[in-house]
Design a protein around this motif. Structure first.
Motif, PDB file in Angstrom:
ATOM      1  N   LEU A 137       5.815   3.072   0.274  1.00  0.00           N
ATOM      2  CA  LEU A 137       6.827   4.109   0.072  1.00  0.00           C
ATOM      3  C   LEU A 137       8.181   3.475  -0.211  1.00  0.00           C
ATOM      4  O   LEU A 137       8.918   3.895  -1.094  1.00  0.00           O
TER       5      LEU A 137
ATOM      6  N   LEU B 249      -5.416   3.380   3.110  1.00  0.00           N
ATOM      7  CA  LEU B 249      -4.353   2.474   3.568  1.00  0.00           C
ATOM      8  C   LEU B 249      -3.913   2.843   4.985  1.00  0.00           C
ATOM      9  O   LEU B 249      -3.841   4.025   5.318  1.00  0.00           O
TER      10      LEU B 249
ATOM     11  N   ILE C 223      -6.348   5.082  -2.142  1.00  0.00           N
ATOM     12  CA  ILE C 223      -5.080   5.003  -1.409  1.00  0.00           C
ATOM     13  C   ILE C 223      -5.197   5.664  -0.039  1.00  0.00           C
ATOM     14  O   ILE C 223      -4.483   5.297   0.904  1.00  0.00           O
TER      15      ILE C 223
ATOM     16  N   CYS D 278      -7.518  -0.459  -2.300  1.00  0.00           N
ATOM     17  CA  CYS D 278      -6.878  -0.497  -0.977  1.00  0.00           C
ATOM     18  C   CYS D 278      -7.912  -0.538   0.144  1.00  0.00           C
ATOM     19  O   CYS D 278      -7.672  -1.124   1.207  1.00  0.00           O
TER      20      CYS D 278
ATOM     21  N   LEU E 296      -6.362  14.440   0.865  1.00  0.00           N
ATOM     22  CA  LEU E 296      -5.162  13.880   1.481  1.00  0.00           C
ATOM     23  C   LEU E 296      -4.417  14.914   2.316  1.00  0.00           C
ATOM     24  O   LEU E 296      -3.811  14.579   3.334  1.00  0.00           O
TER      25      LEU E 296
ATOM     26  N   THR F 137      -7.994   8.744  -4.993  1.00  0.00           N
ATOM     27  CA  THR F 137      -8.689   8.850  -3.713  1.00  0.00           C
ATOM     28  C   THR F 137      -9.807   9.866  -3.839  1.00  0.00           C
ATOM     29  O   THR F 137      -9.747  10.764  -4.676  1.00  0.00           O
TER      30      THR F 137
ATOM     31  N   LEU G 160       4.937   9.987   1.432  1.00  0.00           N
ATOM     32  CA  LEU G 160       4.274   9.183   0.403  1.00  0.00           C
ATOM     33  C   LEU G 160       3.442  10.087  -0.512  1.00  0.00           C
ATOM     34  O   LEU G 160       3.415   9.924  -1.730  1.00  0.00           O
ATOM     35  N   TYR G 161       2.781  11.057   0.118  1.00  0.00           N
ATOM     36  CA  TYR G 161       1.975  12.001  -0.650  1.00  0.00           C
ATOM     37  C   TYR G 161       2.814  12.673  -1.735  1.00  0.00           C
ATOM     38  O   TYR G 161       2.414  12.749  -2.892  1.00  0.00           O
TER      39      TYR G 161
ATOM     40  N   PHE H  43      -2.192  10.311   6.998  1.00  0.00           N
ATOM     41  CA  PHE H  43      -1.510   9.972   5.747  1.00  0.00           C
ATOM     42  C   PHE H  43      -0.092  10.528   5.780  1.00  0.00           C
ATOM     43  O   PHE H  43       0.145  11.638   6.243  1.00  0.00           O
ATOM     44  N   ARG H  44       0.847   9.721   5.300  1.00  0.00           N
ATOM     45  CA  ARG H  44       2.260  10.130   5.346  1.00  0.00           C
ATOM     46  C   ARG H  44       2.544  11.193   4.303  1.00  0.00           C
ATOM     47  O   ARG H  44       2.236  11.000   3.121  1.00  0.00           O
TER      48      ARG H  44
ATOM     49  N   GLN I 270       1.271   2.169   4.209  1.00  0.00           N
ATOM     50  CA  GLN I 270       1.834   3.327   3.477  1.00  0.00           C
ATOM     51  C   GLN I 270       3.359   3.295   3.512  1.00  0.00           C
ATOM     52  O   GLN I 270       4.029   3.566   2.514  1.00  0.00           O
TER      53      GLN I 270
ATOM     54  N   LEU J 119      -1.233   3.392   8.068  1.00  0.00           N
ATOM     55  CA  LEU J 119       0.090   4.027   8.059  1.00  0.00           C
ATOM     56  C   LEU J 119       1.183   2.994   7.824  1.00  0.00           C
ATOM     57  O   LEU J 119       2.169   3.263   7.117  1.00  0.00           O
TER      58      LEU J 119
END
Ligand SMILES: Nc1ncnc2c1ncn2[C@@H]1O[C@H](COP(=O)(O)OP(=O)(O)OP(=O)(O)O)[C@@H](O)[C@H]1O
Ligand SMILES: [Mg+2]
Length: 512
Positions: free
Chosen positions: A310, A301, A298, A255, A341, A337, A354-355, A350-351, A306, A303
């Motif tokens: 998702l 990436l 990852i 990514c 995160l 990664t 998604l995490y 980072f969302r 992401q 937002l």
């Protein structure tokens, strides 16, 4: 004309029927039998056989008899068949033994007695002669001009059917070969990853191995974290290649290397003509259909990207850039990664949703300095691998070299160790890699670093137990030096509890 001697028009119907039968037979042996059987009926004779030209060996070959696997071979210039193949002429001989072209040795080999022979050339679609078609021993009298026409008509169809069958046979053989090669490659891949390919006997690596074993069949998403070079991709491949998806693709996507403008089309594909000159392309999600998509780095990436990933994970469909119907995909996602995160989430990079999607299972790959006890095993493994790949006899690492490797800082982790072993092996002047080959080991503590009390010239350890004790003592000293005698931190570096460290320190304390 007597009724028992039908003209060519009647024969044409029969020939057509034979052609239909020929076209459904793809096995060469069975096809030759079928043609021979039909030809004897058609020409009202005792036998028929095809002599096929083996141009490489300049020989003619034929089946000895109907249904037989036995093959007759002879020089392509010999006999009536040879003449026909050479000249393309039809040869009709009433008294075989009176004709100088007749090759009596064949009768000798087959035990057959030839009275009369009719031979016509067989040509393929390009007009090349591929053999001769012979009819032997007419039931009553000799072969007629009509028989010549019938056999010629049959031969022209037979030649094409034979060539097709030969081609199909070759294709089948090369397909079999490919299937075998493929199976062989699969065995190699499986061997490489079935024991995971993850080397290490200590607690931390074994924890990783057990986790991989536990989750490989489930299809859940996995987040693999760890510093650079700790084996994140190796773990991802171990999961994939030991899972039920092993024979479907493993697609790795970095990514971090994707420019923002290409992320979407790379992941999801693009329709033709979205921009001038754009060809349609499938995305990585679709390429990995049925298999595993490894989203490396990852944490890098954007937002926006992401959010799109998702959506695919939630809905299990992808939509190409530029429209098109949503296509269902069945992909297991593994992500890796070296970023923290959770810190990225706190920072807004980072969302969180998604995490939670990808972090169903978390595998943490330890840094090499946390698993120094694995270094000798890893180093020897990479050395063996190098020798095998180079086709060289096995090499060894001198004990001092192993000690020095164990103590080096290894900021680049296992990858750096691997590269270092390969470099040493390539430069080594003998089968034993000695200290002189270590030169340039990045950040290796030098001989006179006071903190590292690893005597260079200690007598060789007398047993495994002594060697392990020696190694432990050296590692404890090193860890204490690195942490300025902070026992808590040193214990953590060594993967021990504080009490465990204290016990070991007591054991190794100089007597008196
Ligand atoms: N435990 C291990 N056993 C055997 N080989 C290992 C192990 N860990 C790492 N390696 C080897 O080290 C090299 C680096 O591993 P890999 O590429 O998986 O690291 P990574 O964590 O993905 O690194 P990066 O973050 O730089 O992408 C590979 O050659 C891998 O096979
Ligand atoms: Mg990697």
């Amino acid at each position: 004309m007597p009724a028992s001697q039908p003209g060519l028009p009647e024969k044409l119907g029969e020939i057509l029927a034979i052609c239909q039968k020929m076209n459904s037979e793809r096995d060469l042996g069975a096809l030759l039998d079928l043609i021979a059987r039909e030809a004897t009926n058609l020409l009202e004779c005792d036998r028929a056989s095809m002599f096929l030209l083996d141009a490489e060996r300049n020989e003619l070959w034929s089946k000895v008899a109907l249904g037989s696997e036995e093959i007759l071979r002879f020089d392509a210039r010999m006999g009536i068949a040879g003449h026909t193949v050479e000249t393309g002429q039809t040869i009709n001989v009433e008294e075989a033994y009176a004709d100088p072209r007749f090759y009596t040795a064949i009768d000798g080999q087959t035990g057959y007695r030839t009275r009369n022979v009719l031979a016509v050339a067989m040509r393929n679609q390009r007009g090349q002669i591929i053999g001769a078609f012979e009819a032997l021993n007419k039931n009553a009298g000799a072969f007629t001009a009509r028989d010549e026409e019938s056999l010629a008509a049959l031969a022209s169809h037979a030649a094409i059917a034979i060539e097709t069958a030969q081609l199909v046979g070759e294709l089948r053989r090369s397909q079999d070969e490919l299937v075998q090669q493929n199976a062989h490659l699969w065995r190699e891949v499986e061997q490489r990853y079935s024991s995971h390919g993850i080397i290490g006997t200590g607690q931390k690596i074994q924890q990783v191995v057990r986790l991989v074993e536990r989750i490989r069949d489930s299809g859940v998403s996995v987040l693999i974290t760890g510093e650079s070079g700790t084996g994140k991709e190796l773990a991802a491949k171990a999961i994939h290649y030991t899972s039920p998806r092993a024979r479907r693709p493993f697609v790795a996507l970095n990514c971090a290397a994707l420019p923002e403008t290409l992320v979407e089309s790379e992941l999801f594909g693009i329709e033709k003509g979205v921009a001038t000159g754009v060809q349609s392309r499938v995305g990585q999600f679709q390429k990995a259909d049925g298999g595993t998509l490894f989203l490396d780095e990852i944490g890098d990436l954007s937002l926006a990207a992401q959010a799109k990933i998702l959506r695919v994970l939630q809905e299990r469909v992808v939509e190409r850039v530029g429209g098109g119907r949503p296509t269902p995909v069945d992909v297991r996602v593994l992500a890796a990664t070296n970023k923290d995160l959770e810190a990225e989430i706190a920072r807004g990079g980072f969302r969180e949703d998604l995490y939670y999607r990808i972090n169903v299972i978390h595998i943490r790959m330890p840094a090499l300095r946390e698993i120094r006890e694995e270094i000798p095993l890893l180093a020897n493994h990479f050395l063996r691998e190098y020798c095998r790949e180079m086709g060289r006899p096995d090499m060894e690492l001198a004990p001092e070299v192993q000690r020095r490797l164990v103590l080096a800082p290894w900021p680049g982790n296992v990858r750096q160790l691997r590269n270092e072993v390969m470099r040493m092996a390539a430069c080594a002047r003998s089968g034993v890699i000695g200290e002189e080959d270590l030169e340039g080991l990045p950040g290796a503590p030098s001989e006179n670093t006071a903190a590292v009390a690893v005597p260079a010239a200690r007598p060789p350890a007398t047993s495994l137990k002594n060697a392990v004790e020696e190694l432990e003592r050296g590692m404890i000293q090193q860890a204490l030096a690195e942490t300025r005698n902070n026992q808590q931190q040193a214990a953590r570096l060594l993967g021990l509890s504080r009490q465990g460290l204290i016990n070991k320190m007591k054991r190794y304390a100089p007597a008196g």
